[in-house]
Motif scaffolding. Structure first.
Motif, PDB file in Angstrom:
ATOM      1  N   CYS A 107       2.362   2.023  -3.430  1.00 44.09           N
ATOM      2  CA  CYS A 107       1.349   2.544  -4.358  1.00 44.09           C
ATOM      3  C   CYS A 107       0.933   3.970  -3.997  1.00 44.09           C
ATOM      4  O   CYS A 107       0.596   4.763  -4.883  1.00 44.09           O
ATOM      5  CB  CYS A 107       0.130   1.624  -4.379  1.00 44.09           C
TER       6      CYS A 107
ATOM      7  N   VAL B  90      -6.651   1.114  -2.636  1.00 40.14           N
ATOM      8  CA  VAL B  90      -7.662   2.093  -3.043  1.00 40.14           C
ATOM      9  C   VAL B  90      -8.112   2.930  -1.851  1.00 40.14           C
ATOM     10  O   VAL B  90      -8.230   4.154  -1.931  1.00 40.14           O
ATOM     11  CB  VAL B  90      -8.862   1.388  -3.702  1.00 40.14           C
TER      12      VAL B  90
ATOM     13  N   THR C 269       0.829  -1.206   0.000  1.00 42.57           N
ATOM     14  CA  THR C 269       0.000   0.000   0.000  1.00 42.57           C
ATOM     15  C   THR C 269       0.862   1.254   0.000  1.00 42.57           C
ATOM     16  O   THR C 269       0.584   2.218  -0.737  1.00 42.57           O
ATOM     17  CB  THR C 269      -0.926   0.007   1.223  1.00 42.57           C
TER      18      THR C 269
ATOM     19  N   PHE D  52      -5.259 -10.956  -3.077  1.00 41.89           N
ATOM     20  CA  PHE D  52      -5.425  -9.962  -4.137  1.00 41.89           C
ATOM     21  C   PHE D  52      -6.470  -8.918  -3.764  1.00 41.89           C
ATOM     22  O   PHE D  52      -6.244  -7.706  -3.891  1.00 41.89           O
ATOM     23  CB  PHE D  52      -5.818 -10.659  -5.443  1.00 41.89           C
ATOM     24  N   THR D  53      -7.636  -9.381  -3.278  1.00 40.39           N
ATOM     25  CA  THR D  53      -8.732  -8.462  -2.959  1.00 40.39           C
ATOM     26  C   THR D  53      -8.369  -7.544  -1.804  1.00 40.39           C
ATOM     27  O   THR D  53      -8.654  -6.336  -1.845  1.00 40.39           O
ATOM     28  CB  THR D  53     -10.007  -9.250  -2.618  1.00 40.39           C
TER      29      THR D  53
ATOM     30  N   ASN E 103      -5.324  -6.601  -0.766  1.00 38.33           N
ATOM     31  CA  ASN E 103      -4.311  -5.630  -1.173  1.00 38.33           C
ATOM     32  C   ASN E 103      -4.921  -4.537  -2.042  1.00 38.33           C
ATOM     33  O   ASN E 103      -4.607  -3.350  -1.867  1.00 38.33           O
ATOM     34  CB  ASN E 103      -3.180  -6.330  -1.933  1.00 38.33           C
ATOM     35  N   LEU E 104      -5.802  -4.926  -2.959  1.00 37.22           N
ATOM     36  CA  LEU E 104      -6.443  -3.940  -3.819  1.00 37.22           C
ATOM     37  C   LEU E 104      -7.312  -2.985  -3.006  1.00 37.22           C
ATOM     38  O   LEU E 104      -7.265  -1.762  -3.198  1.00 37.22           O
ATOM     39  CB  LEU E 104      -7.287  -4.651  -4.876  1.00 37.22           C
TER      40      LEU E 104
END
Length: 467
Positions: free
Chosen positions: A317, A374, A314, A366-367, A369-370
């Motif tokens: 990003c 966001v 995170t 995956f979910t 981290n995404l």
């Protein structure tokens, strides 16, 4: 020739550091990479001590032998963790006033020097009260965060102000990620690396010194580098803000505070900032606790290493998004619209968090981290946008005090958010069989309520901006 004509139109005072910075801004072309880097590292060195102690705080308090029962350790640890914010609450406005009167640069240098001194002493703490006092003093003498926000508004040309402020927000977010990683990895080195560190060595006798010392060394390097930072405060006859003023700082503080409190565009933007900050601090606490809670209680059953990996991704990003996408979005939509859009998007995102716990394997990783990426990008965008609003509604000679006032109120909610967030999460996880919003659904619903209030507060008649 156009540049020369523009310079002639501007009032310039040869011995005024603020005028020199303004002249350089008008002449400068291209991305101000050096200024962005200095702003980033100054904020980072101040943020790292805030969060670096959390991974080892439980064990530190346990070693002080102040808690009679093991379940009381967290109670005592809470006071050590909040001592920094309490100290900052008492002094942020004062440091803002000093920055408005004597300059941004002295406050920045003093603040980074404070990290070198008191963060190192904290690593040598041998009892509970020594830890409390050093953390309080670290917060009290550190007025860098509010001052740096004012500094970023003045250091960069208008077209790069959004990038400058997003750099401070990004550094804050990354510091809150890197700090715990440093603290968790470097604390208790004699136990983790017995072949390298003996129990009789300095780091063996003071098991929590190494992470503090590493951060202090970094802060020392930043302090030396800050000597060459340009001063942005204007000091000349039309705006005598330097040491020539005969008004006592205490009297000036009272009059300035009164003017700031009567400035509703400023106060409304600060309140909006604090509402979103309350949400963010509570979310930061809740996310880690929820992820580490067992699956039987609606958590993810993650280890501290698993959570650290999510936060590391995170943080990387965040750096990318805030230095590339945010400045573009700010030019297109403006800060108010960015805050509204980000707040609205955060609500459905938080709603799905309890259902992420139903996933397993790659889809869970995956979910999560995404969602974390966001959510944090949206949160940092909101904070950056509200800081821009604050600095647009005050003159330069009040900008330091205005940011100091904002940091004072933000420090209060920073102490309240994690404490209440942890307690509410514990209560929510006990409601597994409730008919209305069972388990973790309740805590994320409460977070959404706070976020919704923040979004509503960005509209008139509450939030007023100067034309």
């Amino acid at each position: 020739m156009a540049i020369n004509n523009e310079l002639l139109e501007q009032e310039y005072h040869e011995n005024c550091p603020g005028c020199k910075v303004d002249r350089n801004k008008r002449i400068q072309t291209g991305l101000p990479i050096k200024e962005l880097f200095f702003t980033w590292v100054v904020v980072l060195c101040v943020v790292l001590p805030i969060s670096s102690l959390y991974p080892f705080l439980y064990f530190m308090v346990r070693d002080f032998n102040i808690a009679e029962k093991e379940e009381d350790i967290s109670y005592y640890a809470g006071y050590v963790g909040s001592a920094y914010m309490i100290g900052r609450t008492f002094s942020s406005v004062l440091w803002g006033m000093i920055a408005d009167r004597y300059g941004r640069k002295p406050v920045i240098i003093l603040g980074t020097s404070t990290v070198v001194i008191f963060n190192t002493i904290f690593g040598f703490s041998v009892n509970y009260w020594m830890a409390i006092i050093t953390r309080f003093l670290l917060g009290f003498f550190n007025g860098v965060l509010g001052t740096t926000k004012a500094y970023a508004c003045e250091l960069f040309p208008k077209e790069y102000q959004a990038l400058g402020l997003s750099t401070t927000s990004t550094s804050w977010g990354i510091g809150l990620v890197i700090g715990p990683a440093l603290g968790g990895f470097l604390a208790q080195p004699a136990e983790k690396f017995p072949s390298l560190v003996s129990s009789d060595s300095l780091f063996g006798r003071f098991p929590y010194l190494l992470p503090c010392l590493c951060i202090s060394i970094f802060a020392f390097v930043v302090t030396i580098g800050a000597i060459w930072l340009p001063e942005t405060l204007h000091m000349h006859k039309n705006n005598e803000l330097g040491s020539t003023s005969d008004v006592p700082i205490a009297e000036e503080k009272d009059s300035t505070l009164l003017r700031l409190l009567k400035n509703w565009p400023l106060m409304s933007s600060i309140i909006v900032y604090c509402v979103f900050s309350l949400h963010d601090m509570a979310y930061t606490e809740i996310f880690s606790l929820w992820a580490e809670s067992p699956k039987s209680l609606g958590g993810l059953g993650y280890t501290t290493d698993d959570v650290g990996m999510v936060l590391s991704v995170t943080g990387a990003c965040l750096l990318l998004s805030q230095t590339t996408f945010f400045p573009i979005a700010e030019r297109i939509f403006g800060p108010i619209m960015i805050a509204r859009i980000s707040g609205v998007l955060s609500i459905p995102l938080l709603t799905i968090y309890p259902y992420i716990a139903l996933l397993t394997g790659f889809m869970l990783t995956f979910t999560l981290n995404l969602a974390s990426i966001v959510k944090n990008v949206l949160s940092i965008s909101i904070i950056t946008a509200t800081v821009m609003l604050q600095n647009k509604v005050v003159d330069q000679h009040q900008r330091g005090a205005a940011n100091g006032l904002a940091m004072t109120l933000q420090a209060i909610v920073s102490a309240i958010g994690p404490t209440c967030g942890g307690a509410l999460l514990s209560w929510s996880l006990k409601r597994q069989n409730a008919a209305f919003l069972p388990g973790a659904q309740m805590i994320f619903f409460i977070l959404n309520v706070i976020e919704g209030l923040g979004v509503l507060s960005t509209f008139k008649p509450f939030l007023i901006t100067n034309p």
